[in-house]
Scaffold this motif. Structure first.
Motif, PDB file in Angstrom:
ATOM      1  N   UNK A 342       4.385  19.719  48.000  1.00 49.16           N
ATOM      2  CA  UNK A 342       4.785  21.116  48.142  1.00 49.16           C
ATOM      3  C   UNK A 342       5.480  21.406  49.461  1.00 49.16           C
ATOM      4  N   UNK A 343       5.066  20.684  50.515  1.00 50.39           N
ATOM      5  CA  UNK A 343       5.646  20.982  51.817  1.00 50.39           C
ATOM      6  C   UNK A 343       6.721  19.985  52.204  1.00 50.39           C
ATOM      7  N   UNK A 344       6.764  18.851  51.516  1.00 52.61           N
ATOM      8  CA  UNK A 344       7.838  17.911  51.769  1.00 52.61           C
ATOM      9  C   UNK A 344       7.573  16.915  52.874  1.00 52.61           C
ATOM     10  N   UNK A 345       6.408  16.954  53.509  1.00 48.71           N
ATOM     11  CA  UNK A 345       6.107  15.956  54.531  1.00 48.71           C
ATOM     12  C   UNK A 345       4.610  15.682  54.540  1.00 48.71           C
ATOM     13  N   UNK A 346       4.264  14.503  55.046  1.00 49.45           N
ATOM     14  CA  UNK A 346       2.849  14.170  55.176  1.00 49.45           C
ATOM     15  C   UNK A 346       2.489  13.946  56.628  1.00 49.45           C
ATOM     16  N   UNK A 347       3.416  14.247  57.508  1.00 44.97           N
ATOM     17  CA  UNK A 347       3.153  13.974  58.917  1.00 44.97           C
ATOM     18  C   UNK A 347       2.307  15.104  59.489  1.00 44.97           C
ATOM     19  N   UNK A 348       1.124  14.717  59.989  1.00 48.01           N
ATOM     20  CA  UNK A 348       0.165  15.736  60.392  1.00 48.01           C
ATOM     21  C   UNK A 348       0.680  16.554  61.561  1.00 48.01           C
ATOM     22  N   UNK A 349       1.582  15.974  62.348  1.00 45.55           N
ATOM     23  CA  UNK A 349       2.072  16.727  63.499  1.00 45.55           C
ATOM     24  C   UNK A 349       3.084  17.794  63.089  1.00 45.55           C
ATOM     25  N   UNK A 350       3.586  17.716  61.862  1.00 45.92           N
ATOM     26  CA  UNK A 350       4.565  18.711  61.413  1.00 45.92           C
ATOM     27  C   UNK A 350       3.947  19.763  60.509  1.00 45.92           C
ATOM     28  N   UNK A 351       2.649  19.675  60.288  1.00 45.31           N
ATOM     29  CA  UNK A 351       2.045  20.585  59.319  1.00 45.31           C
ATOM     30  C   UNK A 351       1.073  21.530  60.022  1.00 45.31           C
ATOM     31  N   UNK A 352       1.287  22.793  59.849  1.00 47.49           N
ATOM     32  CA  UNK A 352       0.368  23.794  60.413  1.00 47.49           C
ATOM     33  C   UNK A 352       0.350  25.014  59.493  1.00 47.49           C
ATOM     34  N   UNK A 353      -0.779  25.710  59.499  1.00 44.78           N
ATOM     35  CA  UNK A 353      -0.815  27.047  58.933  1.00 44.78           C
ATOM     36  C   UNK A 353      -0.512  27.162  57.454  1.00 44.78           C
ATOM     37  N   UNK A 354      -0.941  26.168  56.681  1.00 45.73           N
ATOM     38  CA  UNK A 354      -0.648  26.246  55.254  1.00 45.73           C
ATOM     39  C   UNK A 354      -1.692  27.055  54.483  1.00 45.73           C
ATOM     40  N   UNK A 355      -2.729  27.552  55.182  1.00 48.00           N
ATOM     41  CA  UNK A 355      -3.844  28.145  54.439  1.00 48.00           C
ATOM     42  C   UNK A 355      -3.420  29.361  53.625  1.00 48.00           C
ATOM     43  N   UNK A 356      -2.433  30.092  54.144  1.00 44.43           N
ATOM     44  CA  UNK A 356      -1.996  31.266  53.396  1.00 44.43           C
ATOM     45  C   UNK A 356      -1.189  30.851  52.178  1.00 44.43           C
ATOM     46  N   UNK A 357      -0.350  29.829  52.419  1.00 46.88           N
ATOM     47  CA  UNK A 357       0.522  29.401  51.327  1.00 46.88           C
ATOM     48  C   UNK A 357      -0.254  28.672  50.251  1.00 46.88           C
ATOM     49  N   UNK A 358      -1.252  27.883  50.619  1.00 48.92           N
ATOM     50  CA  UNK A 358      -1.935  27.042  49.649  1.00 48.92           C
ATOM     51  C   UNK A 358      -3.449  27.234  49.725  1.00 48.92           C
ATOM     52  N   UNK A 359      -3.942  28.404  49.344  1.00 47.95           N
ATOM     53  CA  UNK A 359      -5.374  28.684  49.556  1.00 47.95           C
ATOM     54  C   UNK A 359      -6.297  27.777  48.730  1.00 47.95           C
ATOM     55  N   UNK A 360      -5.945  27.515  47.489  1.00 47.05           N
ATOM     56  CA  UNK A 360      -6.852  26.711  46.657  1.00 47.05           C
ATOM     57  C   UNK A 360      -6.932  25.296  47.204  1.00 47.05           C
ATOM     58  N   UNK A 361      -5.794  24.782  47.597  1.00 47.24           N
ATOM     59  CA  UNK A 361      -5.759  23.447  48.167  1.00 47.24           C
ATOM     60  C   UNK A 361      -6.655  23.387  49.399  1.00 47.24           C
ATOM     61  N   UNK A 423      -3.580  20.761  58.841  1.00 42.47           N
ATOM     62  CA  UNK A 423      -2.385  21.291  58.174  1.00 42.47           C
ATOM     63  C   UNK A 423      -2.535  22.750  57.793  1.00 42.47           C
ATOM     64  N   UNK A 424      -3.779  23.230  57.749  1.00 39.06           N
ATOM     65  CA  UNK A 424      -3.960  24.568  57.200  1.00 39.06           C
ATOM     66  C   UNK A 424      -4.104  25.642  58.258  1.00 39.06           C
ATOM     67  N   UNK A 425      -4.635  25.263  59.450  1.00 38.47           N
ATOM     68  CA  UNK A 425      -4.894  26.271  60.477  1.00 38.47           C
ATOM     69  C   UNK A 425      -3.674  26.489  61.353  1.00 38.47           C
ATOM     70  N   UNK A 426      -3.768  27.473  62.205  1.00 35.26           N
ATOM     71  CA  UNK A 426      -2.742  27.707  63.199  1.00 35.26           C
ATOM     72  C   UNK A 426      -1.546  28.446  62.633  1.00 35.26           C
TER      73      UNK A 426
END
Lengths: 770, 139, 125
Positions: A342-361, A423-426
């Motif tokens: 869904x986000x197009x990357x798996x690099x943990x340093x590029x992922x933040x704040x997904x909790x709003x976009x992907x709550x169930x995940x 990936x979800x916070x921040x």
């Protein structure tokens, strides 16, 4: 088995139903799951289900299966997680051109894996073991356009394949040592193997198989590389099922092979080392899947270590951890894939704040991470408590294991939360794709597994009764009751748990600096088994090339020389060594014309060898041929004679036709030494054949077969020419085969002659090279 | 090789050899001879004809492609084995019948069919080889 | 009688093998023909040799009257002759075509399938 049939169906279904086929195909593992679940009650009471049929009774080979607590637990995990994975794959690979192939492979794998855990006979165990290797090769290399993917697939195949051979050898040794080739009978006589002098050899060989499959140090490198596979594969094969096959084998053999010094040293040491190395390597990764992959390596290490310790508590811990790990790791992998999707990357340093976009995940990931971290109320907690019960009162060097276990668990805690929280916070970062919640097929799997991780612990008594206790009993070889519940008890284990959590939180907070530190250390070492694998393969290719150059040097005369020297040696040496030389024959009384024909034959042969022009060669070839025909005529073989005459006539005609078009003479332009050598070899061969024939003809003759033909040619086959009767009647099938060969030769020659006239340009480059 | 004598003699030679080949084939079961020998004789006959009159002439005279003849022979030989299945005996077991024919008894059998099949395969294949080599159009 | 045949067979073998060891395909071809004859004679002699009595049952009898030549090797050789003729034809045409395409009859120069110096195989994955 049902999954194999499903594998055949899958491509057709996908063509019809597109990605929705996943839902339908998921019914296959679901049916298997429900069927197996129906056996739970019986198996939990300690009975086992078995069956089988003979395959090659003369060799003592049987296909047979049996199900006890351990097999059933594995089979339920495989089919249950399999169901979710198939659904997940339907969404994950939506629109992929080879989705049907993918389903086919994954169902094949599922069938192989189920077969593996329910096999009883060694034969079946090995066959399914290798099948899982092969199907995993197909799955890892699914994305065959990329080199990394091909490399990972080959690596996994080679490592696990070699391990499989080691296992085969081990099983053969066991069968040799005990005379039993079925697991169930082996389990019935526990001391047979332990007391055998072949025990250590069998153990090492079996461990070779188990360690490669379960990615134990130093064979751990293939597992992270296998993350090149599509995520459903990683989630299924490389967390929940295939890599556990090695663990399964060890658990299965624990009652017969365990409880010895070798077992209790090798397994914990390698398991501990794998645990330590796996977590350290996991820390340095930034790719979600790779982080999870390395923690899988360490979890496998933990399982091997627990199996090796062999105490009841350790075995209970292993059973619990096995179940918990399959659930949380499968869920986390699917979450990682979902984020990637869904986000197009798996690099943990590029992922933040997904909790709003992907709550169930996010919720699913948290559930899984809580279980992985071993917090109360989750199945991971039960497992961890039990581990600390098992390790809680260490003696001597086992204290090291305890330290490793605590540190390892702490780091796994940190990594689990890094994957589930980071990936979800921040604040949201920009990602390659605009992140949003995935479709239900994608989040169903992680959500169900995460929830099950919670439910299994809350309803601990039920879990224990149906799954962990029977499994642990099967591993231990005697009934064990797993009793641990999810309410914390004050004691050493709780203290250790607390320590783990504290360390884990510290590690989580300082994860980035830890990553830098381990990366630095690894950089300093530089070389690892992964690199070694490349070097070994390259060395092997060089060696093969070199050997090929020596043996297969492209010079026909050398091949021929070697062949005929071998022929002469094979014929002459035994005769000389064993004194089997024929006695000197008398000079036979032949009639003068018989001598004459013989002389013509000799002259013809000599003329062929000495011929200086092609006409001479053809004529003298004809002379010797006709002389042979005359010999047949003189010695009672008119059929042969006719045939030989006709063949020689045609040969001469055809040779004349062709030779006139070849502008060469059959003369020999070679150095003298070479000629002499050839003459010597030829003379040796000729002498050898002559001596052999002399010897044979001096032995008594067994003419029963000839008498049979003579007696029955007329009475049964109504023919008076015995030779022809043999050809067309008694040995008609041979003749049928032969005329087929004649016809194929005719076709081949036609093709050879015609091939150029149609495709003249094809051969142009060949001529240039020459 | 297109000399006058050869070209005059060749048709008779070919015809004689063909007749002889059939004779050798049919008597093969009781006297020396048989499908292989007969087939080779016939193939030589065609080869001689081809040398004398050229390959197209032989191809015209044969009407069928030699490989087709060969294929038919193989088929006939294999088919000769099939009736034995009806009688519940092993494949290719010889079956005989001797119908009276104008007061003469003639032995007919699957074995003869088989031998004719062998003959046709040998004729077809070797004629085809010889003709292909004689055919110089490709050079 | 067999002894003479044995020596003849040895001679055929030696000549055939000598020719096959050569580097010229035409000589190899001639060698193969001799070799085939040698093998046929070998089988023939192995069945023992009797003069002039072919294995044909006389009219009206059910079994041969008196000793006849062993029929079994003859049946084997008959098929072997035809097969080796096929083999000969095939080799001949193969040699002929190879000569046309490559322009040599020296087996050392025929290196299309096995070049003298082909580098290492690809080392990647």
């Amino acid at each position: 088995m049902l999954p194999f049939a499903g594998a055949l169906l899958a491509p057709a279904l996908v063509r019809v139903m597109k990605h929705n086929a996943g839902w339908l195909l998921a019914a296959i593992p679901l049916v298997v799951f429900l069927h197996l679940a129906g056996m739970l009650d019986a198996v939990s009471k300690g009975s086992s289900i078995s069956g089988g049929f003979d395959w090659a009774p003369s060799l003592g080979l049987r296909f047979s299966w049996f199900l006890d607590g351990l097999s059933l637990t594995f089979a339920l995990l495989i089919s249950g997680i399999g169901t979710l994975i198939v659904i997940y794959a339907g969404g994950y690979l939506k629109g992929h051109p080879h989705q049907g192939r993918f389903f086919s492979f994954i169902l094949l794998f599922m069938g192989a894996m189920l077969g593996l855990v329910v096999s009883d006979s060694f034969l079946m165990l090995f066959v399914y073991w290798e099948l899982t290797s092969i199907t995993s090769f197909l799955l890892i290399g699914f994305d065959h356009g990329r080199e990394a993917s091909r490399r990972a697939a080959l690596q996994a195949l080679l490592v696990t394949g070699i391990g499989g051979l080691s296992l085969l050898a081990g099983l053969l040794v066991i069968a040799q040592a005990t005379g039993m080739s079925e697991l169930s009978s082996l389990l019935g006589s526990v001391d047979a193997l332990r007391n055998s002098p072949l025990y250590l050899a069998a153990l090492l060989l079996v461990l070779g198989g188990a360690f490669t499959k379960s990615a134990q140090f130093p064979f751990h490198f293939w597992l992270p590389n296998a993350m090149e596979a599509p995520t459903p594969v990683s989630a299924y094969l490389h967390s929940a099922t295939m890599v556990k096959a090695g663990v399964y084998l060890l658990m299965r053999l624990n009652p017969v092979m365990g409880d010895t010094a070798a077992w209790e040293t090798i397994l914990p040491v390698f398991g501990g080392a794998t645990l330590a190395i796996g977590t350290l390597l996991a820390v340095r990764q930034t790719d979600l899947k790779l982080m999870l992959a390395y923690t899988t390596v360490s979890s496998l290490g933990l399982l091997v270590m627990l199996t090796g310790l062999g105490s009841d508590k350790a075995i209970e811990a292993a059973a619990l951890y096995l179940i918990a790990h399959s659930m949380f790791k499968g869920a986390l992998f699917m979450v990682a894939g979902l984020i990637d999707h869904e986000a197009g990357t798996r690099d943990i340093t590029c992922l933040r704040g997904l909790r709003k976009a992907m709550p169930i995940t996010f919720v699913a990931a948290m559930l899984a991470a809580l279980s992985m971290g071993g917090l109360p109320l989750f199945s991971g907690f039960l497992a961890k408590e039990q581990i600390y019960y098992a390790l809680g009162s260490p003696e001597g060097w086992q204290a090291v294991l305890l330290v490793i276990a605590v540190c390892g668990n702490a780091l796994m805690f940190a990594i689990g939360f890094a994957v589930a929280l980071r990936p979800f916070l921040g604040d949201a970062l920009r990602t390659p794709k605009a992140a949003h919640e995935g479709p239900i097929s994608l989040w169903l799997g992680p959500a169900v597994l995460g929830a099950l991780g919670l439910a299994a612990a809350v309803a601990a008594p039920i879990t224990h009764r149906f799954l962990s206790s029977p499994a642990a009993s099967a591993v231990a070889g005697s009934p064990i009751e797993v009793t641990i519940s999810t309410i914390p008890h004050i004691g050493v284990p709780l203290l250790l748990s607390g320590l783990t959590v504290a360390l884990g939180i510290a590690a989580y907070v300082r994860l980035d600096s830890l990553r830098g530190a381990t990366a630095g250390v690894l950089q300093a070492i530089g070389w690892g088994p992964d690199r070694g694998f490349d070097q070994v393969l390259r060395g092997l290719l060089r060696l093969a090339t070199g050997l090929t150059r020596i043996i297969h040097n492209g010079r026909l005369d050398i091949y021929m020389t070697v062949t005929f020297v071998a022929v002469a040696a094979a014929l002459l040496l035994p005769m000389v060594l064993f004194g089997e030389l024929p006695s000197m024959p008398d000079v036979p009384a032949l009639r003068f014309y018989e001598w004459g024909v013989l002389a013509i034959a000799v002259i013809g042969v000599a003329a062929v060898v000495k011929a200086r022009s092609r006409l001479t060669a053809i004529v003298s070839l004809g002379i010797q041929g006709f002389a042979v025909a005359l010999l047949y005529m003189l010695f009672g073989a008119p059929d042969l004679s006719f045939t030989q005459f006709m063949v020689e006539t045609l040969s001469v005609v055809i040779l004349a036709l062709v030779m006139t078009r070849l502008r060469l003479a059959p003369t020999d332009r070679r150095p003298h030494a070479q000629k002499l050598l050839d003459m010597a070899i030829a003379a040796a061969c000729g002498t050898a054949f002559a001596l052999l024939l002399l010897k044979v003809t001096q032995l008594p003759f067994d003419d029963r077969l000839s008498q049979f033909f003579n007696t029955y040619a007329k009475t049964i086959a109504h023919g008076r020419n015995v030779v022809n009767v043999i050809i067309v009647d008694f040995r008609g099938l041979d003749t049928l085969g032969e005329i087929a060969v004649v016809m194929v030769t005719g076709l081949a020659i036609l093709a050879l002659i015609r091939i150029r006239s149609k495709k003249a340009d094809v051969h142009a480059p060949v001529r240039k090279e020459a | 090789m297109q000399t006058l004598i050869f070209r005059t003699a060749a048709p008779y030679l070919t015809g004689l050899m063909l007749m002889f080949s059939v004779f050798v084939l049919l008597r093969g079961h009781n006297e020396p001879g048989g499908g292989f020998t007969g087939g080779l004789i016939a193939a030589s006959a065609f080869a001689i004809h081809g040398i004398a009159f050229g390959v197209p002439a032989v191809r015209r005279a044969l009407y069928f492609h030699p490989m087709a003849i060969s294929g038919f022979g193989l088929f006939a030989a294999a088919a000769a084995g099939l009736p034995s299945l009806l009688f519940g005996v092993p494949f290719l077991t010889g079956l005989w019948m001797s119908p009276a024919f104008f007061g003469m008894s003639i032995d007919l059998s699957t074995v003869i069919v088989f031998d004719i099949g062998v003959y046709l395969v040998v004729v077809g294949s070797f004629t085809s080889i010889a003709l292909a080599l004689e055919d110089r159009e490709h050079d | 009688m067999e002894a003479v045949f044995a020596i003849l067979v040895g001679l055929f073998f030696a000549a055939g093998i000598y020719l096959m060891l050569s580097r010229h395909i035409i000589r190899i071809l001639l060698g193969v023909v001799l070799f085939g004859n040698a093998v046929n004679l070998l089988i023939f002699t192995n069945g023992r040799i009797i003069r002039e009595v072919p294995p044909i049952i006389a009219e009206g009898l059910d079994v041969p009257a008196g000793a006849v030549v062993n029929p079994l090797p003859q049946a084997l050789i008959l098929t072997a002759i035809v097969i080796s003729f096929c083999f000969f034809c095939f080799l001949l045409v193969l040699a002929y075509r190879a000569y046309q395409e490559i322009g040599t009859d020296d087996t050392d120069s025929m290196r299309v399938a096995e070049p003298v110096d082909d580098g290492l195989p690809p080392m990647g994955y």
